[in-house]
Structures are given as structure tokens and as C-alpha cells.
Design a protein around this motif. Structure first.
Motif, short mmCIF file in Angstrom:
data_model
loop_
_atom_site.label_atom_id
_atom_site.label_comp_id
_atom_site.label_asym_id
_atom_site.label_seq_id
_atom_site.Cartn_x
_atom_site.Cartn_y
_atom_site.Cartn_z
N UNK A 1 43.50 0.84 25.93
CA UNK A 1 44.22 0.27 24.81
C UNK A 1 43.74 -1.14 24.47
N UNK A 2 43.91 -1.53 23.21
CA UNK A 2 43.43 -2.82 22.74
C UNK A 2 44.06 -4.00 23.45
N UNK A 3 45.38 -3.96 23.67
CA UNK A 3 46.06 -5.10 24.28
C UNK A 3 45.61 -5.34 25.72
N UNK A 4 45.48 -4.25 26.51
CA UNK A 4 45.07 -4.44 27.90
C UNK A 4 43.61 -4.88 27.99
N UNK A 5 42.78 -4.40 27.06
CA UNK A 5 41.38 -4.86 27.04
C UNK A 5 41.31 -6.35 26.72
N UNK A 6 42.11 -6.78 25.75
CA UNK A 6 42.09 -8.20 25.36
C UNK A 6 42.54 -9.09 26.52
N UNK A 7 43.62 -8.67 27.19
CA UNK A 7 44.11 -9.50 28.29
C UNK A 7 43.10 -9.56 29.44
N UNK A 8 42.53 -8.41 29.80
CA UNK A 8 41.55 -8.39 30.88
C UNK A 8 40.26 -9.12 30.49
N UNK A 9 39.92 -9.07 29.21
CA UNK A 9 38.75 -9.83 28.72
C UNK A 9 38.96 -11.32 29.01
N UNK A 10 40.11 -11.85 28.61
CA UNK A 10 40.39 -13.27 28.80
C UNK A 10 40.50 -13.66 30.27
N UNK A 11 41.14 -12.80 31.06
CA UNK A 11 41.27 -13.09 32.49
C UNK A 11 39.92 -13.06 33.18
#
Length: 706
Positions: free
Chosen positions: A294-304
Motif C-alpha cells: 500500500x502507498x501509505x506503508x511504502x511512504x512511511x518505510x521510505x522515510x524511516x
């Protein structure tokens, strides 16, 4: 501790050559002892030694030596698909000796006859158990079984299957492997095997506790060495301390929410740590580009991940988990904050393991926190120490109270894990076991069934009690019948066994479908999810009141009064609503947000409901509930790819998923034949390269159909 050079092995030179190519020049003390106890002469062994002590190589030496001398086939069994893929890739090295390596997991209603062409077969316990029921011709050629992660015998969910497999496998040559079995004498005796057991580790383990005391935290190791660090959060303080010294850290938390929160907190402090920005950007971009999340989990893991920190749990998609695990192995990521499931999975060592919680929430008893098993702690701590990188590993338990230090040391650090016990001691597991016996062995009289069942790990008195009840229940419910003083599977029982569903699941489906009119899609999904094989998912307090209102059609099952049953009922309803949205082509990100689940949860639910709709359709067919069978067959075709009925023909084409299928359909390409007849239009819609590939796959499909 004794090491053995490869020249002392007295093995076929080709075996030595393969091992040397991996950079191995000698066998370690555990491997040496196993060889001395007859590993390469086909002796039956139970090997218990810590994580990282080279058990996989012992399995390879045992399998390859046996195959070279005796011929036939070897089967390597694991509890997890991820481990199956990992071992398969390792064993490919042996194809240089002309041993073909095959892998199979999932798809339980199949005999995988194609595996007759392979010499080493890697599979899961569940898949092997189902294969025995289908009796493929090649299984009779298997004379060597490796049972990996054998402590799963103690697992409440997988233990019954592991034991069922072991009962059959121990009739042949057997090698059982585990990191943690305290009662190895009993288990090796049951297997008819010699025990090889040691605490030797390639990287010594230092265990201790870390106690928070206001704005400082104190580390106390087992050898009384102490260390004091500044910081109001023990996990963050020791994580930063380790990274500054060039180490990697695995942090375990008791819930997904805690894992994610802890990862964010550590990431916020990571500007104090030395990081390779270029490497981390490459990892972050791989996360961003993964296509099964999903887009939201990818975005969060990208930043982390740009900070060198990520979280890891079963809610993440397979693609995300693989990227995270590989980047950690490559030493690019510095910290993974995970739930304990990671400890039982793939090989992922770190210099330091921090166990953040010694308690976990028991959903069945409101507000009750229970201590984690010693076995679980040993699995987590066993990940500490990276062979080839660290002189020692550290495992630290986080405590909030100094008064707990002595108790925690005594229970977890100084004690052995709980003894392995049979998990067949309940009706569901034992009746499934009985069904498996009769499916594999054919007709048996009562004494033969008793003899077979007494080969389990259960006490004889318990076996006898469950046998009487089980034979009676299976007979009364038309799974088995007695003819000529022998019990055999009925047509219904054979189908249930082949489908590899729990007999209580089959009974539930049969009972409701045989007396109910057809209903809406949601009702079918709810019925299947409410069975013992149905996927379980958490339901929040807020959701409990909403879910009933969202049931827009009459369900097969009435709302129960019992609180525990109501929770399971609502969990099944939530699953049903998720799957209904999925087959209605609701965007994946909307589904994940609407139901507060991860992409890994969605994939797991879809996979299970794919199997259950298939099974439900076949069970309905056996009981001649024709309309139910037809509806479930259509739902099965829709569940796999998450599509409305009009897209079923298109998603049969390899490479065409729900989004591509809808794009094609909306542009008047509605069948495989349309694709073949309009290749230029398909290329214009999907792109030159993908369009060309899809056109070829459509042609193949048509050729196969006709």
C-alpha cells in the motif's frame, strides 16, 4: 571443542568441492560431533544446537551422502514458506552433482506429480502432510527426511501437523534439527534417533538486562559486567550506542503498533549515528518501487529507511519484507524493530538483540498480560551475533523495575526452554490426524488405527480417549464408514482430506449449505471466515458496534450471545467485508485504511479465502448443493485476483492483474481472444514491452484451452 578438516571427512570429493566453494575449510564442533555419530552413514539423528551453528550444512551432508549411496529422493521440510525458498536457493549448489532440486508449498489439493523428476524436494510441513493424502507415485521413493525447526512441534497452531509428519517420516531415515529442545532425550527416543546436542555457538552470546532509571539506564550482563548510559529511553540509548560502535540492532516489541512507534522514535534520534546516505537512498527507492504494498506503508518505510531504521511484521507485504531483510543482511539498514514472528523466520542475525517486552496481551482474557514463553525469548536472543562480523552477540531484556532483575535472570537467561509436548491433544487436531491416517493408509481396523495413533507423542491414555471419541464423531458425521471391520473414508471424507481442510470446517460448511437457500456474497465469505480454518483478524472496540450495521444481507450464521464467540463472529464479518471490497475492485489503499490492516494482512486473507472458496465449492458439490457450489466457484475465481465477474476471463492471463484487466475491459478488450486479435491496441494501452508479453500469454492460454 573439536574441529574437523574437510579432508578428514572421508567424503566424496565432489561434496568437499561444493563446501569449499562456499569458503568453508573445516567443520565446527557441532558438525564434527554429528559426523562422528554417523551423519554421513545415514544414522537417524536429532541435532539441537544454537542458531548459526551450521545445521543446514549438516542436513546437506546427510542428504547428499545418503543419495549418493542409496539413491532415491530426499525431502527437506520447513515450517515457513520463506524458509522453504531460502533453503531451496542454498540447495541449488548440489545441482553440480546432477541432483535436481525442486520446491513446493501451498495448493493443497494437488499431488504435484511433476516432482517425480526431482531428487531433493523442499517443502512445508502442511504441504507434505497434504501430499501424503494424495499419494503421488514419487513419494514412495523418498527414504530420507530432514525435519527443520523441529521445535515447532510445540507450536499450538503448527505443532499437530509437524507431529503428523514426524509419525510418518520416522519410518524412514530421519534427521531432525532445532535450536531449542530441552527434553531432547525424550524426543530423540520417540524418533528412534541419537541426540547431538550442544550449546556451542560460532559467535558467543552475552545475555543481560537493561533497566531504566530516570534519565539513565543501567545494563547488567550475566557475568556481572555493568554499563551505564544516558537517556530516558533504554531501547533508544542502547541502539544508538551499538550503531556508533558499528553494530546492527534487532529490537523486538510485543505488538505491531509498538514496533512501528519504536521505529519512529529511534529514527528521530538517528542524526546522531553514522549513516551511509547513498546506500540508504538506494534501499528507500527499492521500497518505494515495490508493487505489492500500500502507498501509505511504502511512504512511511521510505522515510524511516533513509534514517537506517525500519519496522517489520506480518502486516507488511512479502515484497517489503524481502527488501528489508536483504538490506539488513547487506548491513545497509542498521535497525529493524519487529514483532517476535521475525525471530522464528529467516536467518537474520544482528550484533545486538533488544527484547522490549516480556509480557503480551491475551485477547481471550480482557486486560490480561501474560509472560512470554522461555522458548520465544530463546528464539529472539538466538539472533544475536553475526558470524564473520562480530566477536560476540548481545541479548538484552528491557525492564521497567529493578525488582524484576533477579526473577527475569532466573526464568529466561539461566533456564532451559519449556519441554516439547504433543499438541495433538484436542478434538480438532486429533480428528484431523485420524482423517489423515485413513487417507494415507486406506482401510484400517480399529487395532491398526490404535497402533498408528500410539506412535504419536501423546500419552497412551489420552490417545485411547480421543480415539474412541474421534472414530465415533467421524463416523456419525459421514467422514468415515465401517465395512468388513475396516474403517474407510466416505466420498465426503475423501474430498475433505484432499482439500486439506479441518473436519470441523467441513462440517460447518456442509451443515449450513445443506439447509440454507443461496445468499449474497458477504454471507458466503462470513461463513467461510467463521470456520476453524478462517483467517483471524483483530477487531477494535469502535469497530465492534459498526460491523453488524454493515452486514447488508442475511448471513448464514446468527449473531451469538457468548462474548468470546461474538468476537470471532465479528472478526469473520470484518474478513468478509474486506474480501467483498476486494472482489468489488475497491482500491487497495482504501481497503487498508478502511479496515486498519497492512498489505501483508490483505494478501494473507485473500490467500486463505481463495483456498476456502475453492474448498467450499467442492464440499457443496459433494453434498449436491449445486447452486451453492456454482456461486462459490465464481467467487473463488474472483477472490484470487480481486475482480468483478466481468474480468474473470482476462485475469486468467499470466501478467494481467485487476488494474490491467479493468483498463483493457474499459477499452473494449474483454477476452483473451480480443487481446490476440488487437495486439497493437493492447500495446498502446499497456506499453510496448508489457503489451507484447500479455499478447503472447493470451495466445498460450487460448492454445491451452482449445
Amino acid at each position: 571443542m573439536e574441529f574437523m578438516s574437510l579432508e578428514e571427512l572421508n567424503a566424496d570429493q565432489r561434496i568437499i568441492d561444493v563446501i569449499k566453494k562456499r569458503g568453508i575449510e573445516r567443520l565446527n564442533p557441532v558438525q564434527t560431533e554429528a559426523v562422528k555419530k554417523g551423519l554421513m552413514e545415514g544414522k537417524r539423528l536429532l541435532i539441537t544446537s544454537p542458531t548459526g551453528s551450521g545445521k543446514t550444512l549438516m542436513a546437506e551432508l546427510g542428504m547428499i551422502s545418503f543419495l549418493l549411496k542409496e539413491g532415491g529422493k530426499a525431502v527437506y521440510v520447513t515450517p515457513l514458506r520463506a524458509l522453504t525458498a531460502e533453503k531451496y536457493n542454498t540447495f541449488k549448489d548440489w545441482e553440480s552433482l546432477n541432483f535436481k532440486v525442486g520446491m513446493s508449498s501451498g495448493d493443497y489439493d494437488s499431488d504435484d506429480e511433476w516432482l517425480r523428476n526431482y531428487d531433493i524436494i523442499v517443502t512445508t510441513y502442511e504441504k507434505l502432510d497434504s501430499l501424503w493424502r494424495h499419494k503421488p507415485s514419487w513419494l514412495k521413493d523418498v527414504n530420507y527426511f530432514v525435519l527443520d525447526e523441529f521445535h515447532y512441534l510445540n507450536d499450538s497452531d503448527r505443532g499437530p501437523v509437524v507431529e503428523s509428519v514426524a509419525v510418518r517420516a520416522k519410518k524412514k531415515n530421519i534427521l531432525a534439527l532445532s535450536a531449542t529442545i530441552s527434553n531432547y532425550a525424550k524426543i530423540s527416543s520417540w524418533l528412534g534417533a541419537d541426540a547431538v546436542t550442544t550449546n556451542w555457538r560460532p559467535v558467543p552470546l552475552k545475555e543481560g538486562v537493561i533497566v531504566q532509571d530516570r534519565r539513565k539506564c543501567q545494563v547488567i550482563f550475566q557475568d556481572n559486567l555493568t554499563l551505564t548510559l544516558n537517556g530516558s529511553d533504554a531501547i533508544i540509548a542502547y541502539t544508538l550506542y551499538t550503531i556508533e560502535k558499528g553494530g546492527q540492532v534487532l529490537v523486538f516489541r510485543n505488538s505491531r503498533k509498538m514496533a512501528e512507534t519504536t521505529a519512529r522514535k529511534i529514527a528521530a534520534e538517528m542524526e546522531k549515528a553514522p549513516l551511509n546516505d547513498k546506500e540508504l537512498l538506494e534501499v528507500a527507492n527499492r521500497i518505494k518501487d515495490v508493487d505489492d504494498a500500500g502507498g501509505n506503508e511504502k511512504e512511511e518505510l521510505y522515510n524511516l529507511s533513509l534514517k537506517g531504521v525500519v519496522f517489520h511484521h506480518a502486516g507488511l507485504s512479502k515484497g517489503l519484507r524481502e527488501i528489508i531483510e536483504n538490506a539488513f543482511r547487506e548491513r545497509k539498514l542498521k535497525v529493524i524493530v519487529a514483532t517476535p514472528t521475525l525471530a522464528a523466520g529467516v536467518n537474520l542475525p544482528a550484533r545486538v538483540v533488544i527484547v522490549g517486552d516480556m509480557y503480551r496481551y491475551n485477547r481471550k482474557i480482557l486486560g490480561y498480560q501474560e509472560e512470554i514463553p522461555i522458548m520465544e525469548y530463546k528464539q529472539m536472543s538466538g539472533r544475536a551475533g553475526r558470524p564473520g562480523y562480530d566477536d560476540y552477540g548481545e541479548s538484552l531484556i528491557v525492564l521497567r523495575n529493578k525488582r524484576d532483575i533477579e526473577k527475569i535472570f532466573e526464568k529466561y537467561i539461566l533456564s532451559d526452554p519449556e519441554p516439547i509436548e504433543s499438541r495433538l491433544g484436542n478434538e480438532s487436531s486429533f480428528y484431523t490426524f485420524l482423517l489423515g491416517i485413513l487417507s494415507t493408509e486406506g482401510g484400517l481396523n480399529k487395532n491398526e488405527i490404535y497402533d498408528y495413533s500410539h506412535q504419536t507423542l501423546l500419552d497412551r491414555e489420552i490417545v485411547d480417549d480421543y480415539l474412541e471419541k474421534g472414530i465415533s464423531w467421524l463416523n456419525e458425521n459421514d467422514f468415515i464408514e465401517e465395512r468388513d471391520e475396516k474403517f474407510r473414508l466416505t466420498k465426503f471424507g475423501r474430498k475433505v482430506s484432499d482439500l486439506y481442510v479441518n473436519p470441523f470446517t467441513a462440517k460447518t460448511i456442509r451443515d449450513y449449505l445443506s439447509r440454507a437457500e443461496t445468499s449474497c456474497e458477504l454471507a458466503y465469505f462470513h461463513l467461510l471466515a467463521y470456520t476453524p480454518d478462517g483467517p483471524s483478524i483483530g477487531v477494535s472496540r469502535a469497530e465492534q458496534d459498526q460491523l453488524i450495521d454493515e452486514a447488508y444481507c442475511p448471513l448464514f450464521i446468527d449473531e451469538p450471545d457468548d462474548e468470546d464467540e461474538l468476537y470471532e463472529y465479528l472478526s469473520a464479518l470484518k474478513v468478509a467485508l474486506i474480501v467483498k471490497d476486494w472482489i468489488d475492485e475497491v482500491d487497495e489503499d482504501i481497503i487498508l485504511e478502511r479496515y486498519s490492516i497492512g498489505s501483508g494482512d490483505l494478501r494473507s486473507i485473500v490467500e486463505t479465502m481463495d483456498w476456502l472458496t475453492y474448498s467450499g465449492s467442492h464440499i457443496a458439490g459433494v453434498i449436491e448443493a449445486t447452486e451453492h457450489s456454482r456461486k462459490l466457484e465464481i467467487l473463488n475465481k474472483r477472490v484470487k485476483d480481486g475482480v468483478k465477474e466481468d474480468l474473470i476471463p482476462l485475469v486468467q492471463i499470466s501478467g494481467v492483474g485487476r488494474k490491467r484487466a479493468r483498463l483493457l475491459y474499459n477499452n473494449k478488450i474483454t477476452t483473451p481472444e480480443d487481446i490476440v486479435m488487437n495486439p497493437e491496441k493492447v500495446k498502446a494501452l499497456l506499453g510496448q514491452k508489457i503489451g507484447e508479453k500479455i499478447a503472447k500469454e493470451a495466445a498460450k492460454l487460448i492454445a491451452g484451452l482449445h
